[in-house]
Design a protein around this motif. Sequence first.
Motif, PDB file in Angstrom:
ATOM      1  N   SER A   1      40.534  48.311  38.647  1.00 46.70           N
ATOM      2  CA  SER A   1      40.466  49.762  38.835  1.00 46.70           C
ATOM      3  C   SER A   1      41.282  50.537  37.814  1.00 46.70           C
ATOM      4  O   SER A   1      41.178  51.773  37.736  1.00 46.70           O
ATOM      5  CB  SER A   1      40.955  50.127  40.239  1.00 46.70           C
ATOM      6  OG  SER A   1      40.252  49.414  41.224  1.00 46.70           O
ATOM      7  N   GLY A   2      42.113  49.847  37.039  1.00 42.25           N
ATOM      8  CA  GLY A   2      43.006  50.562  36.145  1.00 42.25           C
ATOM      9  C   GLY A   2      44.054  51.327  36.931  1.00 42.25           C
ATOM     10  O   GLY A   2      44.232  51.136  38.137  1.00 42.25           O
TER      11      GLY A   2
ATOM     12  N   MET B   1      44.733  47.761  47.579  1.00 42.10           N
ATOM     13  CA  MET B   1      43.445  47.279  48.061  1.00 42.10           C
ATOM     14  C   MET B   1      43.491  45.790  48.387  1.00 42.10           C
ATOM     15  O   MET B   1      42.872  45.343  49.367  1.00 42.10           O
ATOM     16  CB  MET B   1      42.367  47.564  47.013  1.00 42.10           C
ATOM     17  CG  MET B   1      40.959  47.216  47.461  1.00 42.10           C
ATOM     18  SD  MET B   1      40.397  48.283  48.830  1.00 42.10           S
ATOM     19  CE  MET B   1      38.618  47.979  48.757  1.00 42.10           C
ATOM     20  N   THR B   2      44.215  45.020  47.601  1.00 42.68           N
ATOM     21  CA  THR B   2      44.337  43.585  47.872  1.00 42.68           C
ATOM     22  C   THR B   2      44.961  43.347  49.235  1.00 42.68           C
ATOM     23  O   THR B   2      44.514  42.471  49.994  1.00 42.68           O
ATOM     24  CB  THR B   2      45.160  42.901  46.767  1.00 42.68           C
ATOM     25  OG1 THR B   2      44.450  43.003  45.523  1.00 42.68           O
ATOM     26  CG2 THR B   2      45.397  41.424  47.078  1.00 42.68           C
ATOM     27  N   HIS B   3      45.988  44.119  49.564  1.00 47.90           N
ATOM     28  CA  HIS B   3      46.569  44.012  50.906  1.00 47.90           C
ATOM     29  C   HIS B   3      45.525  44.316  51.977  1.00 47.90           C
ATOM     30  O   HIS B   3      45.355  43.551  52.935  1.00 47.90           O
ATOM     31  CB  HIS B   3      47.736  44.981  51.055  1.00 47.90           C
ATOM     32  CG  HIS B   3      48.110  45.233  52.487  1.00 47.90           C
ATOM     33  ND1 HIS B   3      48.875  44.357  53.222  1.00 47.90           N
ATOM     34  CD2 HIS B   3      47.771  46.253  53.339  1.00 47.90           C
ATOM     35  CE1 HIS B   3      49.008  44.823  54.450  1.00 47.90           C
ATOM     36  NE2 HIS B   3      48.353  45.970  54.547  1.00 47.90           N
TER      37      HIS B   3
ATOM     38  N   PHE C   1      37.161  47.914  41.987  1.00 47.67           N
ATOM     39  CA  PHE C   1      37.594  47.225  43.202  1.00 47.67           C
ATOM     40  C   PHE C   1      38.117  48.187  44.258  1.00 47.67           C
ATOM     41  O   PHE C   1      37.703  48.152  45.422  1.00 47.67           O
ATOM     42  CB  PHE C   1      38.670  46.198  42.821  1.00 47.67           C
ATOM     43  CG  PHE C   1      39.275  45.443  43.971  1.00 47.67           C
ATOM     44  CD1 PHE C   1      38.481  44.839  44.934  1.00 47.67           C
ATOM     45  CD2 PHE C   1      40.662  45.310  44.078  1.00 47.67           C
ATOM     46  CE1 PHE C   1      39.046  44.122  45.986  1.00 47.67           C
ATOM     47  CE2 PHE C   1      41.235  44.602  45.111  1.00 47.67           C
ATOM     48  CZ  PHE C   1      40.430  44.008  46.078  1.00 47.67           C
ATOM     49  N   ALA C   2      39.033  49.077  43.866  1.00 48.54           N
ATOM     50  CA  ALA C   2      39.679  49.953  44.843  1.00 48.54           C
ATOM     51  C   ALA C   2      38.739  51.009  45.402  1.00 48.54           C
ATOM     52  O   ALA C   2      39.076  51.662  46.403  1.00 48.54           O
ATOM     53  CB  ALA C   2      40.906  50.613  44.221  1.00 48.54           C
ATOM     54  N   ALA C   3      37.578  51.193  44.783  1.00 50.26           N
ATOM     55  CA  ALA C   3      36.604  52.171  45.276  1.00 50.26           C
ATOM     56  C   ALA C   3      35.618  51.576  46.276  1.00 50.26           C
ATOM     57  O   ALA C   3      34.795  52.298  46.848  1.00 50.26           O
ATOM     58  CB  ALA C   3      35.837  52.782  44.098  1.00 50.26           C
TER      59      ALA C   3
ATOM     60  N   THR D   1      41.886  35.563  42.970  1.00 47.41           N
ATOM     61  CA  THR D   1      42.175  36.706  42.111  1.00 47.41           C
ATOM     62  C   THR D   1      41.060  37.722  42.288  1.00 47.41           C
ATOM     63  O   THR D   1      39.904  37.449  41.962  1.00 47.41           O
ATOM     64  CB  THR D   1      42.279  36.268  40.640  1.00 47.41           C
ATOM     65  OG1 THR D   1      43.141  35.133  40.550  1.00 47.41           O
ATOM     66  CG2 THR D   1      42.810  37.390  39.780  1.00 47.41           C
ATOM     67  N   CYS D   2      41.395  38.895  42.795  1.00 41.16           N
ATOM     68  CA  CYS D   2      40.361  39.860  43.178  1.00 41.16           C
ATOM     69  C   CYS D   2      39.605  40.425  41.976  1.00 41.16           C
ATOM     70  O   CYS D   2      38.391  40.633  42.049  1.00 41.16           O
ATOM     71  CB  CYS D   2      40.974  40.989  43.989  1.00 41.16           C
ATOM     72  SG  CYS D   2      41.610  40.472  45.606  1.00 41.16           S
ATOM     73  N   THR D   3      40.314  40.691  40.871  1.00 38.10           N
ATOM     74  CA  THR D   3      39.678  41.297  39.697  1.00 38.10           C
ATOM     75  C   THR D   3      39.988  40.476  38.449  1.00 38.10           C
ATOM     76  O   THR D   3      40.853  39.598  38.465  1.00 38.10           O
ATOM     77  CB  THR D   3      40.170  42.744  39.465  1.00 38.10           C
ATOM     78  OG1 THR D   3      41.443  42.707  38.789  1.00 38.10           O
ATOM     79  CG2 THR D   3      40.290  43.517  40.767  1.00 38.10           C
ATOM     80  N   GLY D   4      39.323  40.826  37.371  1.00 39.04           N
ATOM     81  CA  GLY D   4      39.560  40.150  36.106  1.00 39.04           C
ATOM     82  C   GLY D   4      40.591  40.807  35.224  1.00 39.04           C
ATOM     83  O   GLY D   4      40.818  40.348  34.097  1.00 39.04           O
ATOM     84  N   GLY D   5      41.217  41.888  35.708  1.00 34.75           N
ATOM     85  CA  GLY D   5      42.194  42.590  34.886  1.00 34.75           C
ATOM     86  C   GLY D   5      41.584  43.284  33.685  1.00 34.75           C
ATOM     87  O   GLY D   5      42.242  43.515  32.668  1.00 34.75           O
ATOM     88  N   GLU D   6      40.312  43.675  33.820  1.00 35.54           N
ATOM     89  CA  GLU D   6      39.570  44.213  32.681  1.00 35.54           C
ATOM     90  C   GLU D   6      40.153  45.504  32.125  1.00 35.54           C
ATOM     91  O   GLU D   6      40.034  45.779  30.931  1.00 35.54           O
ATOM     92  CB  GLU D   6      38.104  44.462  33.089  1.00 35.54           C
ATOM     93  CG  GLU D   6      37.335  43.230  33.522  1.00 35.54           C
ATOM     94  CD  GLU D   6      37.470  42.904  35.006  1.00 35.54           C
ATOM     95  OE1 GLU D   6      36.757  42.019  35.479  1.00 35.54           O
ATOM     96  OE2 GLU D   6      38.318  43.561  35.699  1.00 35.54           O
TER      97      GLU D   6
END
Length: 296
Positions: free
Chosen positions: A93-94, A147-149, A107-109, A43-48
């Motif tokens: 990243s929202g 970004m995950t891709h 993440f996406a940045a 899981t790339c991010t925590g969904g913050e």
Amino acid sequence: MFTQHPGGLRLLSVHAHPDDESSKGAATLARYAAEGVDVLVATCTGGERGSVLNPALDRPEVRADLTRIRREEMAAARDILGVRQQFLGFVDSGMPGPEEPLPEGCFAAQPVAVAAAPLVALIRQFRPQVVVTYDETGGYPHPDHVMTHQVTVEAVEAAADPDRHAEAGEPWQVAKLYYHLALSRAWFQTLHDAMTERGVASGMGELLAGWPDTRPALATTTRVACAEQFAVRDAAMLAHATQVEPGVAFMAHPRDIEREVWPTEDYHLARSRVPGAGEWPETDLFAGLRSGEEDE
């Protein structure tokens, strides 16, 4: 420290946020885990920066503690699916508006090569024969999904290259890379038509009427039969209680109809190092890998 299970078949599924593993390919993960495949979710991010999508839980104290709550939800879903899971440590990243910049440090940045480094290390430690992620659209235009891709493709390539990320361990060549075809227009249309024919109210008509004019869907190369795991999938989805309203949207259609008209989860084989192609569509993500063709 991540611990590798020696030998056997290994499947790595890479997702953007907690809950994505339960809404895309979860029945597949549950099926393979039940069969003894070592299944790991990254899981790339925590969904913050996610929203609380369940009105029953949309309270100030929940929103204020969403990072911790979503980690607990992820742990519960992981246990329901019978898989292992690891966060890669990036920040959600929202969903910025059209003219809004990405939040600093999200993440996406990140540069793709930098963001891929933790996944390279994980691939080399876990040594999966099969990796599954989103296509280049991300499945929908959330910056973290796109970004995950990008990060997954970069990591699969880099993990096999001995001249890259030497500090991350011995190189590992992934045999097959798949993209999810979950929640496709064809899936929605088939379910909508089946419900309508049976006199069951369908809430999918409005969604289909407003479906964006996007590029044609990728070819379906692989259909994994997993109707028996739909209940496990649904339980895992409901474990992400802040993200799912019971009985609404994806949780609304009759499961008996879904099992009858679309009993599979579907994938596109994007890259393969398995010699020779079998019959299409495949019925197994490990097609060509179960007879010792690839080193473990």
